[in-house]
Motif scaffolding. Structure first.
Motif, PDB file in Angstrom:
ATOM      1  N   ILE B  19       0.909  -1.225   0.417  1.00  0.00           N
ATOM      2  CA  ILE B  19       0.490  -0.239   0.264  1.00  0.00           C
ATOM      3  C   ILE B  19       0.757   0.860  -0.161  1.00  0.00           C
ATOM      4  O   ILE B  19       0.147   2.344  -0.509  1.00  0.00           O
ATOM      5  CB  ILE B  19      -1.054   0.263   1.039  1.00  0.00           C
ATOM      6  N   VAL B  20       1.891   1.013   0.545  1.00  0.00           N
ATOM      7  CA  VAL B  20       2.775   2.357   0.486  1.00  0.00           C
ATOM      8  C   VAL B  20       4.197   2.954   0.006  1.00  0.00           C
ATOM      9  O   VAL B  20       3.871   3.975  -0.379  1.00  0.00           O
ATOM     10  CB  VAL B  20       3.662   2.336   1.910  1.00  0.00           C
ATOM     11  N   PRO B  23       2.992   3.589  -4.598  1.00  0.00           N
ATOM     12  CA  PRO B  23       2.128   4.864  -4.446  1.00  0.00           C
ATOM     13  C   PRO B  23       3.633   6.068  -4.156  1.00  0.00           C
ATOM     14  O   PRO B  23       4.081   6.986  -5.328  1.00  0.00           O
ATOM     15  CB  PRO B  23       1.945   5.496  -3.148  1.00  0.00           C
ATOM     16  N   LEU B  24       4.878   5.888  -3.698  1.00  0.00           N
ATOM     17  CA  LEU B  24       6.279   5.973  -4.010  1.00  0.00           C
ATOM     18  C   LEU B  24       7.346   5.975  -4.663  1.00  0.00           C
ATOM     19  O   LEU B  24       7.956   7.292  -5.234  1.00  0.00           O
ATOM     20  CB  LEU B  24       7.174   5.775  -2.494  1.00  0.00           C
ATOM     21  N   TYR B  26       5.878   5.185  -8.173  1.00  0.00           N
ATOM     22  CA  TYR B  26       4.835   5.958  -8.857  1.00  0.00           C
ATOM     23  C   TYR B  26       5.153   7.472  -8.721  1.00  0.00           C
ATOM     24  O   TYR B  26       5.401   9.103  -9.527  1.00  0.00           O
ATOM     25  CB  TYR B  26       3.878   5.967  -8.739  1.00  0.00           C
ATOM     26  N   LEU B  27       5.083   8.664  -7.441  1.00  0.00           N
ATOM     27  CA  LEU B  27       6.059   9.581  -7.109  1.00  0.00           C
ATOM     28  C   LEU B  27       7.450   9.825  -7.945  1.00  0.00           C
ATOM     29  O   LEU B  27       8.182  10.675  -8.522  1.00  0.00           O
ATOM     30  CB  LEU B  27       5.569  10.170  -5.249  1.00  0.00           C
ATOM     31  N   MET B  36       0.872   0.290 -10.290  1.00  0.00           N
ATOM     32  CA  MET B  36       0.321   0.960  -8.392  1.00  0.00           C
ATOM     33  C   MET B  36      -0.813   0.142  -8.910  1.00  0.00           C
ATOM     34  O   MET B  36      -0.435   0.195  -7.604  1.00  0.00           O
ATOM     35  CB  MET B  36       1.097   1.947  -9.120  1.00  0.00           C
ATOM     36  N   ASN B  37      -1.494   0.565  -9.339  1.00  0.00           N
ATOM     37  CA  ASN B  37      -3.479   0.565  -9.084  1.00  0.00           C
ATOM     38  C   ASN B  37      -3.028  -1.726  -8.911  1.00  0.00           C
ATOM     39  O   ASN B  37      -4.226  -1.536  -7.431  1.00  0.00           O
ATOM     40  CB  ASN B  37      -4.421   0.466  -9.773  1.00  0.00           C
ATOM     41  N   LEU B  40      -1.967  -1.985  -5.396  1.00  0.00           N
ATOM     42  CA  LEU B  40      -2.730  -1.635  -4.613  1.00  0.00           C
ATOM     43  C   LEU B  40      -3.128  -2.591  -4.212  1.00  0.00           C
ATOM     44  O   LEU B  40      -4.095  -3.193  -2.821  1.00  0.00           O
ATOM     45  CB  LEU B  40      -3.315  -0.236  -4.540  1.00  0.00           C
ATOM     46  N   LEU B  41      -3.942  -3.304  -5.326  1.00  0.00           N
ATOM     47  CA  LEU B  41      -5.230  -3.931  -5.100  1.00  0.00           C
ATOM     48  C   LEU B  41      -4.849  -4.709  -4.045  1.00  0.00           C
ATOM     49  O   LEU B  41      -5.898  -6.223  -3.494  1.00  0.00           O
ATOM     50  CB  LEU B  41      -5.751  -4.075  -6.209  1.00  0.00           C
ATOM     51  N   THR B  44      -4.396  -4.790  -0.394  1.00  0.00           N
ATOM     52  CA  THR B  44      -5.192  -4.401  -0.212  1.00  0.00           C
ATOM     53  C   THR B  44      -6.282  -6.209   0.092  1.00  0.00           C
ATOM     54  O   THR B  44      -6.674  -6.285   1.497  1.00  0.00           O
ATOM     55  CB  THR B  44      -6.904  -4.211  -0.780  1.00  0.00           C
ATOM     56  N   PHE B  45      -6.039  -6.781  -0.799  1.00  0.00           N
ATOM     57  CA  PHE B  45      -6.444  -8.370  -0.925  1.00  0.00           C
ATOM     58  C   PHE B  45      -6.270  -9.409   0.264  1.00  0.00           C
ATOM     59  O   PHE B  45      -6.687 -10.134   1.263  1.00  0.00           O
ATOM     60  CB  PHE B  45      -6.430  -9.067  -2.308  1.00  0.00           C
TER      61      PHE B  45
END
Lengths: 479, 58
Positions: B19-20, B23-24, B26-27, B36-37, B40-41, B44-45
């Protein structure tokens, strides 16, 4: 605002729901760790997805937001620590039992139902938040109409109805399952808020504070252009951040939590909730709107050409399906216990009715409220109103605890006199709260501004009425 | 079952990295938003499946 405190239920998670009508015994006291953990999860919730973007939509500057939230949250923590904790540790009673001792059982019912109605509106806003995310895959966006009680499109209203009824049905099934799910989702949700902020920075091509400042200011300018002149200055942010949870600290709702504490240091535990939920999460959620304005400004506009905060779409734009899942879960885990609590409040009016009936009734009211998106768009003002209405009860508890004996009138007046309805409490509560409500609804006064004046007015009134009605040598009370 | 629970805890905490970190990255411009998405998914699962095992048991 927090994931609404379900005080007694939350504490039941810790110690099994005992001591609701007696001081918590020493053997049941808990160390600070339990409180830090609980507050960490409670203030990163569905409301944060709505409140954060509303700051930008209201025209707040980035600097004011960062420093205003910092100061406001510090004041909130100090209020919990120095106002609520000492009384909680001294008396170790639930808010409701403490109120019953002062105000009488029938008066507590009035307070409880008022609380329940406000809970329904809050839950309604969370249903709207969840529905905004459910609608995204079907390309159904919610529109915020001009009228407070205007509906969005038929498709969105249908989603609200489905989401609301499902949440109500789950709430009617009981509290524990959702509470557990809420606990599981809390660490993940906090990090999803972090991810929202980081991805938004990337979408805005931010590589320095100066660049962020420029993009934010462009966003505010776009809001001003679309929505007309709006302002949300430093002190307004401070007051809002301080008092958005006024029902919990100034209103003493968290007496029910802190009555279990072993040490004073637990009084600092709300800091973790404030700075994760009401600082990091609010700013991260605000960045979602800033990023959307920077990348696709037209996507932020409703049919009337005004900027609106659509939490589901904002999260989708940043994180895709994870964003949608997060907004749905955040809205659901906030709305669900809120509906459950409101249902218990309604049920208290009719003790012979089944709990399920009360919860379903609350769910129905919340679903109807959720169908009016303007209520969630007005969340900044609603949480202030919530604090203004419920906060004064805390003033009465404060006066009862510190001044009643000293000023020569009965402490715990209802218990001392055997009354089930303390008229002094009703008057001390309503005389400031009703004009306050009128100022908010009719004159458009920012609700959070009225919390402290109403609290002080209630305190003064209860001193005067207490002296008149419950003087130690007076028999003026009525049973 | 005990082994499963022993594994579940570190797996769930590790899943939060998903999750963390994306995004970093991607940044930093290292990965695209689509990747990235997906990460993240996945995080999450994995979190909800693994955390529900040990959080339920504690």
């Amino acid at each position: 605002m927090s994931n609404v405190h379900i005080e007694e239920e939350a504490v039941e998670e810790i110690v099994g729901g005992e001591y609701n009508r007696e001081p918590v015994p020493k053997r049941a006291w808990k160390g600070p760790k339990a409180f830090w953990g609980m507050y960490a999860g409670e203030h990163a919730a569905g409301t944060e997805f709505m409140i954060g973007p509303l700051f930008l939509a209201a025209g707040a500057s980035l600097k004011d937001l960062m420093f205003g939230l910092l100061l406001g949250n510090i004041l909130a923590v100090l209020t919990w620590r120095y106002l609520v904790l000492p009384i909680a540790m001294n008396r170790r009673l639930t808010l409701y039992y403490q109120l019953e001792k002062i105000a009488g059982g029938n008066m507590v019912k009035i307070y409880n139902v008022t609380n329940g109605i406000l809970f329904c509106f809050l839950a309604g806003a969370m249903i709207t938040v969840s529905a905004s995310a459910v609608g995204v895959p079907f390309d159904i966006r919610f529109e915020v109409p001009e009228a407070t009680f205007g509906l969005s499109g038929p498709a969105f209203t249908a989603i609200v109805a489905i989401v609301g009824l499902v949440i109500a049905a789950v709430a009617a099934g009981g509290y524990n399952m959702v509470a557990r799910f809420s606990n599981i989702s809390a660490p993940w949700m906090i990090l999803v808020f972090v991810a929202c902020g980081v991805v938004s920075l990337a979408q805005m091509d931010v590589d320095s504070y100066a660049r962020l400042h420029t993009v934010w200011n462009d966003g505010v300018a776009f809001v001003q252009l679309s929505n007309g002149d709006v302002e949300f200055g430093f002190w307004k942010i401070v007051i809002f951040a301080w008092l958005c949870n006024a029902a919990m600290h100034f209103g003493m709702a968290d007496l029910s939590i802190f009555r279990y504490t072993k040490s004073k240091s637990a009084g600092w535990a709300p800091a973790v909730g404030m700075f994760l939920g009401h600082y990091m999460a609010w700013i991260a959620a605000a960045l979602l709107l800033a990023a959307l304005i920077a990348t696709s400004p037209d996507a932020t506009l409703n049919a009337a050409g005004k900027v609106q905060a659509d939490p589901g779409f904002l999260a989708w734009n940043a994180l895709g399906w994870t964003g949608i899942i997060c907004v749905v879960i955040a809205g659901w885990t906030t709305a669900n216990p809120t509906i459950y609590r409101a249902g218990l409040a309604f049920q208290s009016l009719f003790p012979k009715s089944h709990r399920t009936t009360g919860v379903l009734l609350a769910g129905l009211v919340a679903t109807i409220a959720g169908a009016f998106p303007n209520l969630s768009a007005q969340l900044l003002n609603f949480v202030g109103t919530y604090g203004m209405i419920l906060g004064p009860m805390g003033a009465i508890i404060f006066v009862n605890h510190y001044f009643a004996k000293r000023l020569g009138f009965y402490e715990d007046a209802a218990e001392a006199t055997g009354s089930r309805f303390n008229l002094a409490v009703l008057l001390a509560w309503l005389v400031p709260a009703v004009p306050g409500l009128w100022l908010i609804l009719s004159k458009g006064v920012f609700a959070a501004y009225l919390v402290i004046p109403a609290w002080i007015a209630s305190a003064i009134l209860y001193v005067i009425l207490g002296k008149i009605m419950f003087s130690n040598n007076s028999q003026a009370w009525s049973k | 079952m005990k082994t499963l629970l022993t594994i579940a805890k570190p797996v769930s905490w590790a899943s939060l990295l998903l999750i963390v970190v994306p995004p970093l990255l991607y940044l930093a411009g290292t990965i695209e938003s689509g990747i990235m998405n997906q990460l993240l998914l996945a995080g999450t699962f994995i979190w909800f499946i693994s955390a529900s095992l040990w959080m339920k048991s504690e």
